[in-house]
Motif scaffolding. Structure first.
Motif, PDB file in Angstrom:
ATOM      1  N   GLN A  36      43.773  27.604  62.109  1.00 19.19           N
ATOM      2  CA  GLN A  36      43.872  28.665  61.112  1.00 19.19           C
ATOM      3  C   GLN A  36      42.734  29.658  61.313  1.00 19.19           C
ATOM      4  N   SER A  37      43.062  30.937  61.217  1.00 22.18           N
ATOM      5  CA  SER A  37      42.021  31.948  61.352  1.00 22.18           C
ATOM      6  C   SER A  37      41.090  31.887  60.142  1.00 22.18           C
ATOM      7  N   VAL A  38      39.888  32.385  60.334  1.00 19.10           N
ATOM      8  CA  VAL A  38      38.872  32.351  59.294  1.00 19.10           C
ATOM      9  C   VAL A  38      38.344  33.772  59.109  1.00 19.10           C
ATOM     10  N   ASP A  39      38.430  34.263  57.892  1.00 18.92           N
ATOM     11  CA  ASP A  39      37.940  35.602  57.578  1.00 18.92           C
ATOM     12  C   ASP A  39      36.441  35.531  57.330  1.00 18.92           C
ATOM     13  N   THR A  40      35.658  36.143  58.214  1.00 20.68           N
ATOM     14  CA  THR A  40      34.201  36.090  58.106  1.00 20.68           C
ATOM     15  C   THR A  40      33.587  37.471  57.881  1.00 20.68           C
ATOM     16  N   HIS A  41      34.391  38.429  57.463  1.00 20.82           N
ATOM     17  CA  HIS A  41      33.872  39.801  57.349  1.00 20.82           C
ATOM     18  C   HIS A  41      32.765  39.947  56.310  1.00 20.82           C
ATOM     19  N   LEU A  43      30.242  37.869  55.993  1.00 18.27           N
ATOM     20  CA  LEU A  43      29.019  37.271  56.536  1.00 18.27           C
ATOM     21  C   LEU A  43      28.253  38.286  57.383  1.00 18.27           C
ATOM     22  N   PRO A  44      26.936  38.123  57.495  1.00 20.81           N
ATOM     23  CA  PRO A  44      26.201  38.932  58.466  1.00 20.81           C
ATOM     24  C   PRO A  44      26.803  38.679  59.854  1.00 20.81           C
ATOM     25  N   GLN A  45      27.193  39.752  60.539  1.00 22.24           N
ATOM     26  CA  GLN A  45      27.832  39.614  61.842  1.00 22.24           C
ATOM     27  C   GLN A  45      26.785  39.334  62.917  1.00 22.24           C
ATOM     28  N   LEU A  46      27.135  38.464  63.863  1.00 22.15           N
ATOM     29  CA  LEU A  46      26.174  37.944  64.827  1.00 22.15           C
ATOM     30  C   LEU A  46      26.254  38.591  66.199  1.00 22.15           C
ATOM     31  N   GLY A  47      27.258  39.386  66.442  1.00 19.97           N
ATOM     32  CA  GLY A  47      27.382  40.041  67.740  1.00 19.97           C
ATOM     33  C   GLY A  47      28.066  39.164  68.768  1.00 19.97           C
ATOM     34  N   SER A  48      28.060  39.640  70.000  1.00 19.98           N
ATOM     35  CA  SER A  48      28.794  38.931  71.058  1.00 19.98           C
ATOM     36  C   SER A  48      27.952  37.859  71.747  1.00 19.98           C
ATOM     37  N   GLN A  49      26.638  37.942  71.639  1.00 23.10           N
ATOM     38  CA  GLN A  49      25.754  36.935  72.236  1.00 23.10           C
ATOM     39  C   GLN A  49      25.706  35.707  71.328  1.00 23.10           C
ATOM     40  N   TRP A  50      26.021  34.530  71.891  1.00 19.50           N
ATOM     41  CA  TRP A  50      26.034  33.309  71.080  1.00 19.50           C
ATOM     42  C   TRP A  50      24.621  32.926  70.671  1.00 19.50           C
ATOM     43  N   MET A  51      24.455  32.634  69.392  1.00 16.01           N
ATOM     44  CA  MET A  51      23.172  32.181  68.855  1.00 16.01           C
ATOM     45  C   MET A  51      22.934  30.738  69.305  1.00 16.01           C
ATOM     46  N   GLU A  52      21.663  30.369  69.464  1.00 12.37           N
ATOM     47  CA  GLU A  52      21.318  29.019  69.902  1.00 12.37           C
ATOM     48  C   GLU A  52      21.215  28.032  68.754  1.00 12.37           C
ATOM     49  N   SER A  53      21.010  28.542  67.557  1.00  8.97           N
ATOM     50  CA  SER A  53      20.938  27.667  66.391  1.00  8.97           C
ATOM     51  C   SER A  53      21.630  28.366  65.229  1.00  8.97           C
ATOM     52  N   ASN A  54      21.893  27.603  64.192  1.00 10.85           N
ATOM     53  CA  ASN A  54      22.654  28.117  63.055  1.00 10.85           C
ATOM     54  C   ASN A  54      21.863  29.174  62.282  1.00 10.85           C
ATOM     55  N   PRO A  55      22.288  30.421  62.345  1.00  8.68           N
ATOM     56  CA  PRO A  55      21.562  31.473  61.638  1.00  8.68           C
ATOM     57  C   PRO A  55      21.795  31.447  60.128  1.00  8.68           C
ATOM     58  N   TYR A  56      22.769  30.662  59.680  1.00 10.50           N
ATOM     59  CA  TYR A  56      23.100  30.604  58.261  1.00 10.50           C
ATOM     60  C   TYR A  56      22.497  29.387  57.567  1.00 10.50           C
ATOM     61  N   PHE A 140      37.955  25.538  70.558  1.00 10.42           N
ATOM     62  CA  PHE A 140      38.201  26.543  69.526  1.00 10.42           C
ATOM     63  C   PHE A 140      37.643  27.916  69.891  1.00 10.42           C
ATOM     64  N   GLU A 141      36.989  28.027  71.067  1.00  9.30           N
ATOM     65  CA  GLU A 141      36.491  29.340  71.474  1.00  9.30           C
ATOM     66  C   GLU A 141      37.676  30.279  71.672  1.00  9.30           C
ATOM     67  N   GLY A 142      37.559  31.478  71.155  1.00  3.59           N
ATOM     68  CA  GLY A 142      38.658  32.432  71.219  1.00  3.59           C
ATOM     69  C   GLY A 142      39.590  32.328  70.023  1.00  3.59           C
ATOM     70  N   ILE A 143      39.447  31.254  69.269  1.00  7.63           N
ATOM     71  CA  ILE A 143      40.240  31.067  68.046  1.00  7.63           C
ATOM     72  C   ILE A 143      39.338  31.265  66.835  1.00  7.63           C
ATOM     73  N   LEU A 144      38.200  30.579  66.837  1.00  6.50           N
ATOM     74  CA  LEU A 144      37.207  30.749  65.780  1.00  6.50           C
ATOM     75  C   LEU A 144      36.079  31.622  66.309  1.00  6.50           C
ATOM     76  N   THR A 145      35.620  32.527  65.480  1.00  3.06           N
ATOM     77  CA  THR A 145      34.495  33.372  65.859  1.00  3.06           C
ATOM     78  C   THR A 145      33.188  32.578  65.764  1.00  3.06           C
ATOM     79  N   GLN A 146      32.143  33.155  66.333  1.00  4.49           N
ATOM     80  CA  GLN A 146      30.820  32.552  66.216  1.00  4.49           C
ATOM     81  C   GLN A 146      30.439  32.397  64.744  1.00  4.49           C
ATOM     82  N   GLU A 147      30.743  33.400  63.949  1.00  8.41           N
ATOM     83  CA  GLU A 147      30.432  33.344  62.529  1.00  8.41           C
ATOM     84  C   GLU A 147      31.153  32.177  61.852  1.00  8.41           C
ATOM     85  N   ALA A 148      32.419  31.961  62.190  1.00  6.65           N
ATOM     86  CA  ALA A 148      33.198  30.869  61.597  1.00  6.65           C
ATOM     87  C   ALA A 148      32.637  29.510  62.014  1.00  6.65           C
TER      88      ALA A 148
END
Length: 162
Positions: A36-41, A43-56, A140-148
């Motif tokens: 299921q898609s997840v609406d994360t609009h 949340l603070p958007q994280l960009g295309s570079q994957w974060m190394e730890s949970n920013p939230y 789940f990459e490509g299905i769930l965003t980094q934010e999700a």
């Protein structure tokens, strides 16, 4: 003359045999497993570079990430990992994913342990897990965003066992 229960039992056995012969036991076990898609609009958007730890984990967006992560977990993870992250034994109990870290007294070692667990969590969710050609967790990459994904991790952090 056969009873209704005898006829019903025969029907169930025939249906089960047909499903087994078609190889659809996983569909029967998990039902519709379309992610299921997840609406994360919100949340603070994280960009295309994957974060190394949970920013939230703390700070900006934590409360909203927890709200979204709870819903996203229930929609995408609970069918295998259990409601409230309490596994029924089929998949890992995600309340215990970083249990080894919790007991560490040294702050630096504890932080390094949490970082390692974030790496493991992120790589598992993004790429999935397979062994001997069997998929134990789909990617789940490509299905769930980094934010999700990080919102789900935020939810799991609230479910840790003491």
């Amino acid at each position: 003359m056969t009873s209704f229960l005898q006829r019903g039992g025969a029907w169930v056995a025939a249906t089960l045999a047909l499903c087994l012969s078609l190889g659809s036991t996983s569909a029967m076990a998990h039902g519709d497993v379309v992610p299921q898609s997840v609406d994360t609009h919100t949340l603070p958007q994280l960009g295309s570079q994957w974060m190394e730890s949970n920013p939230y984990s703390a700070g900006d967006g934590h409360k909203e990430a927890l709200r979204i992560g709870t819903s996203a977990y229930n929609q995408n993870c609970a069918r295998c990992h259990g409601l409230e992250a309490i596994s029924g034994g089929i998949s890992p109990d995600l309340r215990k994913i970083d249990a080894d870290c919790m007991g560490l007294a040294d702050a630096a070692k504890k932080q390094a342990c949490f970082k390692e667990m974030d790496d493991y969590f992120l790589s598992t969710v993004r790429r999935g897990r397979a062994r001997d050609g069997r998929v134990y967790m789909p990617p789940f990459e490509g299905i769930l965003t980094q934010e999700a994904i990080w919102a789900i991790k935020t939810y799991l952090e609230t479910r840790r066992e003491p």
